[in-house]
Design a protein around this motif. Sequence first.
Motif, short mmCIF file in Angstrom:
data_model
loop_
_atom_site.label_atom_id
_atom_site.label_comp_id
_atom_site.label_asym_id
_atom_site.label_seq_id
_atom_site.Cartn_x
_atom_site.Cartn_y
_atom_site.Cartn_z
N PHE A 144 0.85 -1.19 0.00
CA PHE A 144 0.00 0.00 0.00
C PHE A 144 0.88 1.25 0.00
CE2 PHE A 144 -2.17 -3.42 2.30
CZ PHE A 144 -3.24 -3.61 1.43
N PHE A 145 0.45 2.26 -0.72
CA PHE A 145 1.25 3.47 -0.88
C PHE A 145 0.40 4.71 -0.65
CE2 PHE A 145 3.02 0.10 -3.40
CZ PHE A 145 4.39 0.20 -3.20
N LYS A 146 0.86 5.60 0.18
CA LYS A 146 0.23 6.91 0.36
C LYS A 146 0.64 7.78 -0.83
CE LYS A 146 -1.53 6.23 4.47
NZ LYS A 146 -2.95 6.16 4.67
N GLY A 147 -0.16 8.78 -1.13
CA GLY A 147 0.14 9.66 -2.26
C GLY A 147 1.53 10.26 -2.21
N ASN A 148 2.01 10.60 -1.01
CA ASN A 148 3.33 11.22 -0.90
C ASN A 148 4.47 10.20 -1.01
OD1 ASN A 148 3.12 9.95 1.57
ND2 ASN A 148 3.55 11.77 2.79
N GLU A 149 4.16 8.91 -1.15
CA GLU A 149 5.18 7.88 -1.31
C GLU A 149 5.41 7.52 -2.78
OE1 GLU A 149 4.94 5.19 2.67
OE2 GLU A 149 3.27 4.93 1.25
#
Length: 188
Positions: free
Chosen positions: A76-81
């Motif tokens: 899973f990835f946050k937008g800032n990642e």
Amino acid sequence: MEFDVGARLKQIREQHGLSQRALAQRAGVTNGTISLIEQNRSSPSVSSLRKVLQGIPMTLAEFFSSDDLPPPEQIFFKGNELIELAGELKGTVGQVSFRQVGDLRSRNLQILHERYAPGADTGRTMLQHESEEGGIVIKGQIELTVGDRKQLLGPGDAYFFDSRVPHRFRNIGEVECELISACTPPYL
């Protein structure tokens, strides 16, 4: 924090023990082109930088990667990642952004969140690589040329083609174009 394309190219060129002239010869460009990019006096198009990097050889993902990439097993990835691959690359006019999901060192699929400012263009030199790619336009419009076929795509419209066919993306509209794309095997 801005990415210094010129400094990065010089660093990589020197790490590979290449002079500007040697890299230019390998890439099929003039040594003046390499010099202008390294001095940040020229902002290369996506296709131009890709051509230069083929002389090393190196992908755009490797060029723009840093040591703080998320681990390959991340799901899973946050937008800032998301990893910015082309934040400082400029097309003919306007900025192009390619934000990649994850680290591709152990992946065969590249997923991108792409943005094209009004007038942005991947460059007059058509892109061509050993992949398949597809995408869906989220907002704005993009003119996509694939071979001798050209289509203006808007929100909800999609594309899917063999990337060995020369192709080009241009935002000929007055608002930013945003799309989600996938490419296998990874190209940038």
